[in-house]
Design a protein around this motif. Structure first.
Motif, PDB file in Angstrom:
ATOM      1  N   ILE A 254       0.833  -1.205   0.000  1.00 19.34           N
ATOM      2  CA  ILE A 254       0.000   0.000   0.000  1.00 19.34           C
ATOM      3  C   ILE A 254       0.866   1.252   0.000  1.00 19.34           C
ATOM      4  CG2 ILE A 254      -1.720   1.313   1.327  1.00 19.34           C
ATOM      5  CD1 ILE A 254      -2.764  -1.433   2.324  1.00 19.34           C
ATOM      6  N   GLY A 255       1.953   1.232   0.765  1.00 17.61           N
ATOM      7  CA  GLY A 255       2.863   2.373   0.782  1.00 17.61           C
ATOM      8  C   GLY A 255       3.452   2.646  -0.578  1.00 17.61           C
ATOM      9  N   ASP A 256       3.893   1.596  -1.272  1.00 17.92           N
ATOM     10  CA  ASP A 256       4.451   1.759  -2.616  1.00 17.92           C
ATOM     11  C   ASP A 256       3.407   2.297  -3.583  1.00 17.92           C
ATOM     12  OD1 ASP A 256       6.876   0.813  -1.738  1.00 17.92           O
ATOM     13  OD2 ASP A 256       6.598  -1.225  -2.531  1.00 17.92           O
ATOM     14  N   TYR A 257       2.185   1.821  -3.434  1.00 15.65           N
ATOM     15  CA  TYR A 257       1.087   2.261  -4.300  1.00 15.65           C
ATOM     16  C   TYR A 257       0.884   3.771  -4.185  1.00 15.65           C
ATOM     17  CZ  TYR A 257      -3.931   3.136  -5.226  1.00 15.65           C
ATOM     18  OH  TYR A 257      -5.126   3.657  -5.643  1.00 15.65           O
ATOM     19  N   PHE A 258       0.917   4.313  -2.981  1.00 12.65           N
ATOM     20  CA  PHE A 258       0.734   5.752  -2.804  1.00 12.65           C
ATOM     21  C   PHE A 258       1.979   6.534  -3.216  1.00 12.65           C
ATOM     22  CE2 PHE A 258      -2.757   4.560   0.188  1.00 12.65           C
ATOM     23  CZ  PHE A 258      -3.760   5.279  -0.450  1.00 12.65           C
ATOM     24  N   ARG A 259       3.151   5.983  -2.981  1.00 14.93           N
ATOM     25  CA  ARG A 259       4.378   6.695  -3.353  1.00 14.93           C
ATOM     26  C   ARG A 259       4.544   6.826  -4.863  1.00 14.93           C
ATOM     27  NH1 ARG A 259       6.321   4.308   1.443  1.00 14.93           N
ATOM     28  NH2 ARG A 259       6.744   2.319   0.390  1.00 14.93           N
ATOM     29  N   GLU A 260       3.903   5.958  -5.609  1.00 16.34           N
ATOM     30  CA  GLU A 260       4.036   5.981  -7.063  1.00 16.34           C
ATOM     31  C   GLU A 260       3.118   6.997  -7.742  1.00 16.34           C
ATOM     32  OE1 GLU A 260       3.184   1.968  -8.021  1.00 16.34           O
ATOM     33  OE2 GLU A 260       5.139   1.204  -7.354  1.00 16.34           O
ATOM     34  N   ARG A 261       2.287   7.670  -6.963  1.00 19.98           N
ATOM     35  CA  ARG A 261       1.369   8.629  -7.582  1.00 19.98           C
ATOM     36  C   ARG A 261       2.133   9.863  -8.054  1.00 19.98           C
ATOM     37  NH1 ARG A 261      -1.938  10.050  -2.119  1.00 19.98           N
ATOM     38  NH2 ARG A 261      -0.309  11.176  -1.007  1.00 19.98           N
ATOM     39  N   ASP A 262       1.521  10.572  -8.959  1.00 16.34           N
ATOM     40  CA  ASP A 262       2.120  11.760  -9.544  1.00 16.34           C
ATOM     41  C   ASP A 262       1.801  12.979  -8.690  1.00 16.34           C
ATOM     42  OD1 ASP A 262       3.251  13.655 -11.181  1.00 16.34           O
ATOM     43  OD2 ASP A 262       1.634  13.616 -12.679  1.00 16.34           O
TER      44      ASP A 262
ATOM     45  N   ARG B  43      -5.259   8.945  -5.241  1.00 15.51           N
ATOM     46  CA  ARG B  43      -5.324   7.514  -5.484  1.00 15.51           C
ATOM     47  C   ARG B  43      -6.229   6.902  -4.422  1.00 15.51           C
ATOM     48  NH1 ARG B  43      -0.004   4.286  -7.620  1.00 15.51           N
ATOM     49  NH2 ARG B  43       0.003   5.189  -9.714  1.00 15.51           N
ATOM     50  N   SER B  44      -7.141   6.066  -4.859  1.00 18.31           N
ATOM     51  CA  SER B  44      -8.107   5.459  -3.945  1.00 18.31           C
ATOM     52  C   SER B  44      -7.426   4.481  -3.000  1.00 18.31           C
ATOM     53  CB  SER B  44      -9.188   4.728  -4.741  1.00 18.31           C
ATOM     54  OG  SER B  44      -9.977   3.926  -3.885  1.00 18.31           O
ATOM     55  N   ALA B  45      -7.702   4.642  -1.713  1.00 17.12           N
ATOM     56  CA  ALA B  45      -7.164   3.707  -0.730  1.00 17.12           C
ATOM     57  C   ALA B  45      -7.714   2.310  -0.977  1.00 17.12           C
ATOM     58  CB  ALA B  45      -7.518   4.183   0.676  1.00 17.12           C
ATOM     59  N   ARG B  46      -8.946   2.213  -1.434  1.00 14.04           N
ATOM     60  CA  ARG B  46      -9.549   0.908  -1.698  1.00 14.04           C
ATOM     61  C   ARG B  46      -8.760   0.139  -2.759  1.00 14.04           C
ATOM     62  NH1 ARG B  46     -14.180  -1.098   1.030  1.00 14.04           N
ATOM     63  NH2 ARG B  46     -14.178   0.229   2.869  1.00 14.04           N
ATOM     64  N   ASP B  47      -8.278   0.853  -3.772  1.00 14.55           N
ATOM     65  CA  ASP B  47      -7.463   0.201  -4.792  1.00 14.55           C
ATOM     66  C   ASP B  47      -6.152  -0.301  -4.195  1.00 14.55           C
ATOM     67  OD1 ASP B  47      -9.419   0.768  -6.629  1.00 14.55           O
ATOM     68  OD2 ASP B  47      -8.369   2.474  -7.534  1.00 14.55           O
ATOM     69  N   GLY B  48      -5.603   0.465  -3.248  1.00 10.78           N
ATOM     70  CA  GLY B  48      -4.390   0.045  -2.567  1.00 10.78           C
ATOM     71  C   GLY B  48      -4.636  -1.195  -1.718  1.00 10.78           C
ATOM     72  N   TYR B  49      -5.764  -1.237  -1.024  1.00 15.45           N
ATOM     73  CA  TYR B  49      -6.098  -2.404  -0.217  1.00 15.45           C
ATOM     74  C   TYR B  49      -6.262  -3.644  -1.103  1.00 15.45           C
ATOM     75  CZ  TYR B  49      -7.363   1.216   3.202  1.00 15.45           C
ATOM     76  OH  TYR B  49      -7.362   2.307   4.049  1.00 15.45           O
ATOM     77  N   HIS B  50      -6.849  -3.453  -2.267  1.00 13.90           N
ATOM     78  CA  HIS B  50      -7.046  -4.562  -3.197  1.00 13.90           C
ATOM     79  C   HIS B  50      -5.695  -5.147  -3.614  1.00 13.90           C
ATOM     80  CE1 HIS B  50      -9.335  -6.996  -5.982  1.00 13.90           C
ATOM     81  NE2 HIS B  50      -8.589  -6.594  -7.000  1.00 13.90           N
TER      82      HIS B  50
END
Length: 240
Positions: A68-76, A81-88
């Motif tokens: 989840i941390g990597d998912y948010f760090r990769e945003r522009d 970015r939806s947290a739900r997508d990160g949880y998925h």
């Protein structure tokens, strides 16, 4: 409650400010973040058991947080970015295959609802602010439905005149669009508005950069801090 250097030059001729609005972050200000971490850990443990994942719960929790941390760090930049997508993605990383949302989301929501707790004094303070004749709002980096559900769960949704989320705006703090959208909704001037947050750069300085007053609750010190409170109740001293 204590005043920071940013408060010194923001007074009227009588030494007082006519406050029009106060805006709250959710995480770390209304919502106790340690209770969220506990809820996620409980969910991950159940996930491992249900899918017979061959790893320790501790390792699975680390995978969850890293993914989840990597998912948010990769945003522009301040892109939402939806947290739900990160949880998925976190669920998939732990189990080793994609799991349909319909299979994990209901239990995730159930665990979160039963585990999350408010910051002590926050609900009571929000209720009391509603009687002050101020616009009481939220400015938070959350998924819209999830943020509203938390406020409902804590029994304070009805006290907020406006809710501004990152999902709605498409950006995250400290993007000016977050604060400007909230101010426009409230139809108030930034110089007569307070923003209470637990992160200096995102909440406090972000608000001050658009002309608001920053209230630090657990946030780092810095020149943008107009006021510092040690508990939510300290906000009442500022507005009164």
């Amino acid at each position: 409650m204590s005043e920071g250097p940013g408060a010194d030059n923001r007074r009227d001729d009588d030494g007082n400010t006519e406050w029009e609005a106060i805006f709250w972050d959710i995480g770390g200000v209304i919502l106790a973040l340690d209770s969220v971490q506990g809820a996620h850990a409980e969910f991950v443990a159940e996930l491992c058991d249900r899918h017979e994942v061959d790893t320790t719960v501790e390792a699975a929790i680390d995978t969850w947080r890293t993914t989840i941390g990597d998912y948010f760090r990769e945003r522009d930049g301040t892109e939402f970015r939806s947290a739900r997508d990160g949880y998925h993605l976190g669920v998939e990383a732990i189990v080793g295959e994609e799991i349909p949302r319909a299979e994990w989301e209901p239990r995730f929501d159930e665990v979160v609802r039963s585990s999350i707790e408010p910051i002590p004094g926050a609900p009571e303070t929000i209720e009391r602010l509603a009687d002050r004749g101020l616009h009481v709002g939220v400015i938070s980096d959350v998924d819209d439905a999830e943020g509203r559900a938390m406020l409902e769960h804590f029994g304070v949704r009805q006290y907020f005149d406006s809710i501004t989320t990152s999902e709605e705006v498409g950006r995250t703090k400290p993007d000016p669009a977050m604060f400007e959208t909230a101010l426009e909704k409230a139809d108030v001037s930034p110089e007569h508005s307070l923003m209470i947050g637990d992160r200096y750069a995102h909440d406090v300085k972000g608000a001050v950069d658009v002309g608001m007053h920053g209230v630090a609750f657990g946030a780092e010190d810095g020149p943008a801090v107009s006021y510092r409170v040690e508990s939510p109740e300290g906000v009442l001293e500022i507005v009164d």
